[in-house]
Structure formats: C-alpha cells, structure tokens
Design a protein around this motif. Structure first.
Motif, PDB file in Angstrom:
ATOM      1  N   PHE A 146      -0.186  12.067   3.882  1.00  0.00           N
ATOM      2  CA  PHE A 146      -1.145  11.471   4.836  1.00  0.00           C
ATOM      3  C   PHE A 146      -0.433  10.446   5.721  1.00  0.00           C
ATOM      4  O   PHE A 146      -0.623  10.409   6.939  1.00  0.00           O
ATOM      5  CB  PHE A 146      -2.282  10.796   4.068  1.00  0.00           C
ATOM      6  N   ASN A 147       0.422   9.641   5.091  1.00  0.00           N
ATOM      7  CA  ASN A 147       1.072   8.537   5.823  1.00  0.00           C
ATOM      8  C   ASN A 147       2.163   9.005   6.782  1.00  0.00           C
ATOM      9  O   ASN A 147       2.772   8.196   7.481  1.00  0.00           O
ATOM     10  CB  ASN A 147       1.644   7.518   4.829  1.00  0.00           C
ATOM     11  N   GLU A 148       2.397  10.320   6.820  1.00  0.00           N
ATOM     12  CA  GLU A 148       3.363  10.833   7.810  1.00  0.00           C
ATOM     13  C   GLU A 148       2.773  10.763   9.225  1.00  0.00           C
ATOM     14  O   GLU A 148       3.494  10.778  10.215  1.00  0.00           O
ATOM     15  CB  GLU A 148       3.694  12.297   7.487  1.00  0.00           C
ATOM     16  N   GLN A 149       1.439  10.714   9.302  1.00  0.00           N
ATOM     17  CA  GLN A 149       0.822  10.637  10.627  1.00  0.00           C
ATOM     18  C   GLN A 149       0.975   9.216  11.159  1.00  0.00           C
ATOM     19  O   GLN A 149       0.823   8.254  10.408  1.00  0.00           O
ATOM     20  CB  GLN A 149      -0.667  11.018  10.573  1.00  0.00           C
ATOM     21  N   TYR A 209      -3.181  -0.247  -1.793  1.00  0.00           N
ATOM     22  CA  TYR A 209      -2.656  -1.532  -1.295  1.00  0.00           C
ATOM     23  C   TYR A 209      -1.125  -1.491  -1.199  1.00  0.00           C
ATOM     24  O   TYR A 209      -0.530  -1.870  -0.179  1.00  0.00           O
ATOM     25  CB  TYR A 209      -3.086  -2.674  -2.219  1.00  0.00           C
ATOM     26  N   CYS A 210      -0.510  -0.962  -2.269  1.00  0.00           N
ATOM     27  CA  CYS A 210       0.961  -1.011  -2.318  1.00  0.00           C
ATOM     28  C   CYS A 210       1.611   0.053  -1.446  1.00  0.00           C
ATOM     29  O   CYS A 210       2.594  -0.200  -0.761  1.00  0.00           O
ATOM     30  CB  CYS A 210       1.445  -0.866  -3.763  1.00  0.00           C
ATOM     31  N   SER A 211       1.022   1.264  -1.436  1.00  0.00           N
ATOM     32  CA  SER A 211       1.718   2.369  -0.740  1.00  0.00           C
ATOM     33  C   SER A 211       1.369   2.427   0.738  1.00  0.00           C
ATOM     34  O   SER A 211       2.084   3.023   1.528  1.00  0.00           O
ATOM     35  CB  SER A 211       1.309   3.700  -1.375  1.00  0.00           C
ATOM     36  N   THR A 212       0.235   1.837   1.139  1.00  0.00           N
ATOM     37  CA  THR A 212      -0.181   1.974   2.537  1.00  0.00           C
ATOM     38  C   THR A 212      -0.461   0.623   3.195  1.00  0.00           C
ATOM     39  O   THR A 212       0.203   0.263   4.173  1.00  0.00           O
ATOM     40  CB  THR A 212      -1.430   2.886   2.624  1.00  0.00           C
ATOM     41  N   ALA A 213      -1.389  -0.141   2.653  1.00  0.00           N
ATOM     42  CA  ALA A 213      -1.801  -1.382   3.341  1.00  0.00           C
ATOM     43  C   ALA A 213      -0.629  -2.338   3.521  1.00  0.00           C
ATOM     44  O   ALA A 213      -0.490  -2.970   4.569  1.00  0.00           O
ATOM     45  CB  ALA A 213      -2.916  -2.054   2.553  1.00  0.00           C
ATOM     46  N   SER A 214       0.239  -2.429   2.511  1.00  0.00           N
ATOM     47  CA  SER A 214       1.341  -3.404   2.654  1.00  0.00           C
ATOM     48  C   SER A 214       2.677  -2.691   2.881  1.00  0.00           C
ATOM     49  O   SER A 214       3.735  -3.285   2.698  1.00  0.00           O
ATOM     50  CB  SER A 214       1.410  -4.310   1.426  1.00  0.00           C
ATOM     51  N   SER A 215       2.595  -1.429   3.297  1.00  0.00           N
ATOM     52  CA  SER A 215       3.862  -0.703   3.543  1.00  0.00           C
ATOM     53  C   SER A 215       4.501  -1.197   4.841  1.00  0.00           C
ATOM     54  O   SER A 215       3.827  -1.742   5.723  1.00  0.00           O
ATOM     55  CB  SER A 215       3.571   0.797   3.697  1.00  0.00           C
ATOM     56  N   LYS A 216       5.811  -0.995   4.950  1.00  0.00           N
ATOM     57  CA  LYS A 216       6.538  -1.429   6.156  1.00  0.00           C
ATOM     58  C   LYS A 216       5.970  -0.729   7.395  1.00  0.00           C
ATOM     59  O   LYS A 216       5.727  -1.336   8.430  1.00  0.00           O
ATOM     60  CB  LYS A 216       8.022  -1.095   5.963  1.00  0.00           C
ATOM     61  N   LYS A 217       5.679   0.585   7.235  1.00  0.00           N
ATOM     62  CA  LYS A 217       5.227   1.369   8.396  1.00  0.00           C
ATOM     63  C   LYS A 217       3.870   0.868   8.910  1.00  0.00           C
ATOM     64  O   LYS A 217       3.651   0.800  10.110  1.00  0.00           O
ATOM     65  CB  LYS A 217       5.114   2.851   8.009  1.00  0.00           C
TER      66      LYS A 217
END
Ligand SMILES: Nc1nc2c(ncn2[C@@H]2O[C@H](COP(=O)(O)O)[C@@H](O)[C@H]2O)c(=O)[nH]1
Ligand SMILES: [Zn+2]
Ligand SMILES: [Zn+2]
Length: 573
Positions: A108-111, A133-141
C-alpha cells in the motif's frame, strides 16, 4: 440545514462514445487543482479476480497515478493523492499474515500519497495500531503526509502523541496553492488502549487548533483540505456537517474540500458554494477524482468522477494504451503481489460454491441472499460444549461482519477473508425465551444501536430521486451513483442494480417445542454490549425476568467462527 445549496451540474462533460453514439466512458475534467482519492481499501490490493470491472491491482494504480500526473495534469496544474484509511480486514493479502496488514502495508505504501490517515480498522487491535503508527504514520516517507487531527497514539511509556501530524500546511508544486490539511476520524469509541479518539468537534476547540488558526488565518490559505475516515453524508449524526459549520466560522470564504470514508459508498456532497465532499467507495473498486477550477476566484467550480478500478479506465484517463499503462515500478508491484498471493497460499481451493450469494442486491429472504444462506444453512451448524439440543437457540450476527458477496466458483483461502474476515468468538447467555426472541428485532430498530456495529451501508443517505434505469446487454453490472451532482459521476455507465436495505443484525432461530421456557441466546463477542443493552431494554418493557443483565452474565459459547462453518457447509455440498 442551510449548509447545502441546490447542486450545480458541472459544465464540462466529455464522453467517449462509439459511432452509434453509445456512451462507453465518461471522461474527466482536469482543473487547476486535482485530487485522486482512495478509501476503505481493506487489503484489496490484488484486483478482483471474479470481477472484470475491477481488474486493476495496486501496481496498476501506482502506474496510473504516475501516467495521469504526466499526461493529464502536467506542469500547469497540481495533483494531490489522498487516502482515508481502513487498509486491512477484508482480503487475504492483508489478513493472512500475523499481524494482519504486515505485508500489505508495504505494498500500500508504495503509492506516493500526499495526504493519508487511518480508519477505525487501524484502531480495533493494539497490534494493528502499533503497526500503523510505526510502519506508516511515523515512517520517513510519510512523516509529513500522515495527518490525524483527532487521534493520538499511546507510546510504550504511556504518553499521548499525535498520530502523525495534527495538520499539514504546504504549497503545491506547480501553482503554489497554499493548502491547509486537517484530518478527522468519526467519533469511534471502540479503540484499543494504544490510541485515543477525541470527537472531531471537541478537537477543534483544543489549543493546537487555536495555534493553527493564528498561524494560518484565512488570508493565508487558498484551500482547506479536510480528509478523514468520516462519511461525507451521515443523516443520523451529521458529524461532518457540524465540522463544516465550525470551520466556516473561521474560514468563511475559503474553498474547503472534504474527502470521506467508512460508509463504503461512492458519494459527493455540496456543502456550500465554496465547498464539496467526495467519497470513493471501498475495496479498491473506485478511484475518486476531484478537480477545482478558479480556485482563487469568486466562483470556484468542482468536478467529480468515480473511476472503476480497472486497467481500461486507468489507460483511458491517462491517455495511454493498456499495453503502455504499466510503469517499471507498477510492474514490480504487480509481480510482487502475485508472489505474495502464492506465498500466502491464497489460491488454495477449499471447495466450490454452486451459486452466488449477495449481500444487498438480492432481498433478505431470497435464497440468493448471503444472510439467508448463513441463517438457514450455516449458523445452525454451530456446535460446542455448551450446545443443549433440548433448548431453543438464537444465533445473532451483525451484518457488517459479512463484507462481500460470495461468488459462484472456487472458494479459496482468500474467499474466507473476503466474505467474513473477523475472528469472532461466540458468547451466549441463557434467558427467558420471550426475551431471546425479541433481541434481534430490537437491535434492528435503529437508534438504540451502538454505531460501532451498524453495517457500513446504514450510513447511506437516502437521497430523493432515482437514476434512469439502464438495462443494456452490452453493459456490465456495477455502480450507478446518485449524488448531489446527479447520476453521471461514474466513469463507466453500468446496468442499474437494485440495492436492498440490510438490517443491523440477522439471526438463525431453532425453536424446540415443549421444552423449558429459557433459551440460549448466542452472539458475536463483538456485539455483546448491544445484546445486553437490548435484553435490559426489553426486560424493562415486559419485566419477564426479575433481574438486570450485565456482560458478566455472558459466557463463552465456543465453536467454529462463521468462516469455518461456511467452509464446512461448502465442503459438505
Ligand atoms: N462481527 C464483527 N464485525 C466487525 C468487526 N470489526 C468491524 N466489524 C463490522 O465492520 C463495520 C465497520 O466496518 P468499516 O469498514 O465500515 O469500518 C462495523 O460496523 C461492524 O459491523 C469485528 O471484529 N467483528
Ligand atoms: Zn471500511
Ligand atoms: Zn471504517
């Protein structure tokens, strides 16, 4: 309510037809500021294998966004990609891992979303909340793109921190529009201990928003983008309308563009002359498109289009041939999805379903209705140590636990997650028969119901009027959406489908004649609070039982979950 005005149909309506004038696809109008919106994807990243209308996967969607930006938006306009949450629970690609979402989140986060947030399905379990929270909200991207104005994360140390950012202010790349983005979750009250939801209206009275207003007064904002997991139309609670009223007090003339979710429908609402809201369905069946022209003028004009999530639509709207749609990155994602499906054994065949059983396009009592199938054939198969064949038994499920039609054909491991993804425990309570037989009707009476268990369709607004009936053998089944701009929002005109109301709960009833006057009331642990509330309300009316019921009176019933019972029924066909 004075907030919505008679809708104004868009003046620009391009269509692509055949020589015979048949309408094949409705084009879209690119404006100064454009948006692509997804919501409630629920793990549907690998296309719909049994529905050609939705034959595009997440790789195709990534390719589409890139081609569309290049070929249609160009350097003279801007494009913003938005998602409004609920990204697992409903498909094997997300639900066949532990925790669910572990592999699908990476896909999903590739978009390259510019704005994204969470849905209530990211808030049911601690593991999902921590993963989000860890994999998306606070990710670098996504550390700047992830916004939630009224949800906070509880750290390991027990500290409350924003779930992403409370707001985002940025200038668009080409026209340098000044965008202030806010994001609200609906008033969801079933979150786990690792998160906290503050009702949206309450959050707009908190200090953080006072700072926002001070820092970004109306004269410094071109567009207020308010996106979140909240239905665009919500006839019962009107939460988004209250948010709009509050924002208009501070930004009286600013363009406000809403993007909503949760109720799983295509929807578009006009809030006032400078404000509209778009919602883009569910399960990667739809990419919502919205454009605004004359953004800084006195008469901003809005255009919406619901794109079927298929390669033909993606190719047409980005002006490439289907064979040229895939980008290198998109192809890589599509290949990865095929491997992921194999690695998760999602194609493993469990059995063969002889007919299709529908959620809401067949009447509830039809033998082709999935709830009729479950209550008449599947739920009565439930057996456990507690089963007492001398007692009458009612087995109640919330209809929102069933997520998709059950298609004729191979029933695979993926089908299990698609139709009924939730790991439901069965609980029960022994009560007088006359109380047990009234609970389901009581829960279906509406307002008494905790919103947390109503099926998504319950939020649908029953707009006055109907769309013209289409029945053309050359057209496919699919969505015909009636919204505040009328009936021509869908990019592909489909044959009309009739949708039937779905109640909050359904039940299987096994009455045992001549037995004691108590019965076993069996239900999903997910709806226990609602069942106990109904029992006490009924008891107050009838005083059948000289007592008050509480959740402490409920016991574990045990037995197989619905998806197991369904598998057993299919195997025994
Ligand atoms: N039986 C269960 N039903 C559940 C569970 N979690 C959610 N639900 C149902 O889904 C809708 C909300 O879905 P959404 O995609 O619109 O957010 C909810 O109202 C319930 O009906 C569950 O664990 N068990
Ligand atoms: Zn959802
Ligand atoms: Zn939701």
């Amino acid at each position: 309510d004075g907030l919505t005005i008679p809708s104004r149909r868009p003046q620009f309506q391009q269509v692509q037809g055949t020589d015979s004038g048949e309408l094949l696809i409705r084009d879209l109008h690119v404006g100064e500021l454009n948006f692509l919106h997804t919501t409630d994807t629920h793990g549907w990243l690998g296309s719909h294998l049994t529905q050609p209308n939705y034959d595009a996967d997440w790789g195709d969607f990534v390719s589409f966004a890139s081609r569309f930006r290049e070929n249609r938006v160009g350097a003279e306009s801007d494009l913003i990609l938005v998602d409004t949450g609920d990204k697992h629970d409903g498909n094997g690609l997300s639900d066949a891992t532990v925790p669910n979402g572990l592999e699908s989140t990476k896909v999903f986060n590739e978009q390259d979303y510019d704005l994204l947030t969470l849905g209530n399905h990211e808030l049911y379990t601690e593991e999902n909340t921590i993963l989000e929270y860890c994999s998306t909200a606070s990710s670098k991207k996504f550390k700047d793109a992830y916004v939630s104005s009224n949800v906070e994360f509880v750290t390991n140390e027990g500290k409350l921190v924003p779930f992403g950012s409370k707001y985002r202010f940025f200038r668009t790349r080409n026209r340098e529009f000044r965008i202030l983005a806010l994001s609200f979750m609906f008033n969801f009250q079933r979150t786990n201990t690792r998160a906290k939801v503050t009702p949206a209206l309450e959050s707009l009275n908190q200090d953080w928003f006072k700072e926002v207003i001070f820092k970004y007064p109306a004269e410094n904002v071109d567009v207020l983008v308010v996106f979140g997991h909240m239905p665009i139309t919500d006839p019962e609670n009107r939460e988004i309308n209250q948010v709009h009223r509050r924002l208009r007090e501070i930004y009286p003339e600013t363009v406000i563009q809403y993007f909503g979710g949760h109720s799983h429908i295509r929807d578009f609402a006009v809030f006032d002359r400078q404000s509209t809201g778009l919602q883009s369905g569910r399960f990667s069946e739809t990419v919502g498109f919205l454009s605004i022209t004359d953004v800084k003028g006195n008469d901003p004009r809005f255009f919406r289009r619901y794109l079927d999530f298929n390669k033909n639509s993606f190719a047409y709207h980005s002006r490439v041939s289907q064979s040229n749609l895939a980008t290198e990155k998109g192809s890589r994602i599509s290949n990865h999805l095929s491997k992921l499906r194999e690695n998760l054994s999602l194609n493993e065949v469990v059995g063969y379903v002889p007919n299709t059983y529908y959620m809401d396009t067949k009447p509830l009592r039809s033998k082709h209705n999935i709830y009729h199938l479950l209550t008449s054939k599947v739920l009565p198969r439930l057996k456990s140590q507690q089963t007492d064949n001398t007692k009458s038994r009612f087995i109640i499920i919330n209809t929102g636990a069933i997520r998709y039609d059950l298609y004729k054909g191979n029933f695979t491991k993926d089908s299990e997650y698609i139709v009924s993804p939730f790991p439901n425990d069965w609980n029960y309570i022994e009560v007088p028969l006359s109380l047990a037989e009234g609970v389901a009707d009581y829960l279906n009476e509406g307002p008494v119901l905790l919103r947390s268990m109503a099926p998504p369709s319950v939020f649908k607004r029953s707009r006055p009027g109907l769309c013209p009936f289409i029945h053309d053998p050359k057209r496919s089944k699919g969505y015909t959406t009636l919204d505040d701009y009328g009936c021509e929002g869908d990019d592909i005109p489909h044959n009309t489908e009739i949708y039937y109301d779905v109640p909050n709960v359904v039940q299987s009833v096994e009455l045992k004649s001549g037995t004691e006057d108590t019965a076993h009331l069996v239900f999903y642990s997910f709806i226990q609070r609602d069942v106990v509330r109904a029992l006490n309300a009924l008891n107050r009316r009838t005083t059948v039982a000289k007592r008050h019921y509480s959740e402490k009176d409920c016991r574990q019933y045990g037995g197989h979950a619905t998806k197991e019972l369904l598998k057993e029924w299919i195997r025994d066909l």
